[in-house]
Design a protein around this motif. Structure first.
Motif, PDB file in Angstrom:
ATOM      1  N   ASP A   5      -9.081  -5.848  -8.305  1.00 23.84           N
ATOM      2  CA  ASP A   5      -7.904  -5.700  -7.394  1.00 23.84           C
ATOM      3  C   ASP A   5      -7.422  -4.313  -6.769  1.00 23.84           C
ATOM      4  N   ARG A   9      -2.582  -9.309 -11.259  1.00 22.01           N
ATOM      5  CA  ARG A   9      -3.818  -8.509 -10.775  1.00 22.01           C
ATOM      6  C   ARG A   9      -4.534  -8.512 -12.035  1.00 22.01           C
ATOM      7  N   PRO A  29      -5.517  -2.816  -3.814  1.00 26.19           N
ATOM      8  CA  PRO A  29      -4.363  -2.302  -3.690  1.00 26.19           C
ATOM      9  C   PRO A  29      -4.352  -2.212  -1.561  1.00 26.19           C
ATOM     10  N   VAL A  88      -0.340  -4.682  -4.427  1.00 23.01           N
ATOM     11  CA  VAL A  88      -1.450  -5.636  -4.444  1.00 23.01           C
ATOM     12  C   VAL A  88      -2.218  -6.691  -3.952  1.00 23.01           C
TER      13      VAL A  88
END
Length: 194
Positions: A177, A173, A179, A136
């Protein structure tokens, strides 16, 4: 009580900004040299011919020596240009000609390419405030990279460029968001997913 991820992110960003601002010249110089070597190794090992990068601001990991190196070797480098709608346009550049962008960050001056140009690079190197062990990425809160990366159906591998101490156990997170596939720090390259 449900944690407020936005509040957690703001607090963590403030801490990370402070850490970056208090780095000594010696630390900055050592990290610049080490990061340049790590980025060169990343490109050579993966035989990268085209890459998306960014122009680093004073407190960010300094990618400018690497940008010079890539330009000298004929590697095509796309650099971001911020748009009012929250997405990023791109321009091919060597970082020599720049201006101040929407938020005071350095931006390349050049022929503007659409966000679709990003799909043609071998890898995307993105700035970040921190990255968790699960991949993340936490940016600085404007969402440009999350929106851009989230809009891509088939995206090249994305690596966040951070300082070693910004690779954390986890970061807060939120649903938007995006990754990353890995990180590049002054000391290492870590791939989470291929």
């Amino acid at each position: 009580m449900i944690p407020d991820r936005g509040v957690e992110k703001r607090a963590l960003r403030a801490e990370l900004r402070q850490r970056r601002r208090t780095r000594t010249t010696t630390e900055r110089d050592a990290d610049r040299a080490a990061l340049t070597g790590t980025l060169q190794r990343f490109v050579e090992e993966r035989q990268v011919e085209s890459i998306a990068l960014y122009l680093s601001a004073p407190d960010e990991p300094d990618v400018r020596p690497f940008l010079d190196w890539a330009h000298e070797r004929g590697i095509r480098v796309l650099l971001p240009i911020t748009r009012e709608d929250g997405l990023l346009d791109w321009a091919v550049g060597d970082g020599a000609s720049e201006r101040e962008g929407l938020f005071g960050m350095p931006e390349v001056v050049g022929e503007v390419l659409s966000p679709l140009a990003l799909g043609d690079v071998d890898a995307i190197l993105a700035p970040a405030a921190a990255v968790g062990r699960d991949g993340v990425r936490m940016g600085w809160g404007r969402g440009y990279y999350d929106k851009t990366l989230g809009s891509m159906a088939n995206r090249p591998p994305v690596y966040a460029v951070i300082f070693d101490a910004e690779y954390l156990e986890e970061v807060p997170r939120e649903p938007h968001d995006e990754p990353v596939d890995g990180i590049i720090t002054p000391s290492r390259i870590i791939t989470f997913r291929s």
